[in-house]
Design a protein around this motif. Sequence first.
Motif, short mmCIF file in Angstrom:
data_model
loop_
_atom_site.label_atom_id
_atom_site.label_comp_id
_atom_site.label_asym_id
_atom_site.label_seq_id
_atom_site.Cartn_x
_atom_site.Cartn_y
_atom_site.Cartn_z
N ASN A 145 12.85 -5.69 1.84
CA ASN A 145 11.61 -5.91 2.56
C ASN A 145 10.47 -6.27 1.60
O ASN A 145 10.61 -6.20 0.39
N ILE A 146 9.36 -6.65 2.18
CA ILE A 146 8.22 -7.13 1.40
C ILE A 146 7.64 -6.02 0.51
O ILE A 146 7.30 -6.27 -0.65
N LYS A 147 7.56 -4.80 1.02
CA LYS A 147 6.99 -3.71 0.24
C LYS A 147 7.83 -3.42 -1.00
O LYS A 147 7.30 -3.18 -2.08
N ALA B 206 9.85 -5.55 -2.54
CA ALA B 206 9.70 -6.68 -3.46
C ALA B 206 8.38 -6.60 -4.21
O ALA B 206 8.32 -6.85 -5.42
N ARG B 207 7.32 -6.21 -3.51
CA ARG B 207 6.02 -6.07 -4.16
C ARG B 207 6.05 -4.97 -5.22
O ARG B 207 5.49 -5.12 -6.30
N ASP C 26 8.51 4.13 -0.37
CA ASP C 26 9.19 3.20 0.55
C ASP C 26 10.60 3.69 0.84
O ASP C 26 11.08 3.56 1.95
#
Length: 65
Positions: free
Chosen positions: A2-4, A6-7, A62
């Motif tokens: 997910n984006i979180k 990856a960030r 996360d």
Amino acid sequence: MNIKKARGILGLAGAVAGAAGAFSGFRNARAKNDKLALANAIASIAVALTGAALAVRALRKDDLA
């Protein structure tokens, strides 16, 4: 992934790259006996460590959520 997550991974990679540059600056400042550059390098190391800690915390948060 997910984006979180990856960030968080990109933040950790950025902190590692920043720490590498800061340690290089630290070594150069010690070799030249430059007090101002040494203070800058120490502050940069602190910034890199803080960034890494924030990225790790975000990744752990996360995973737990």
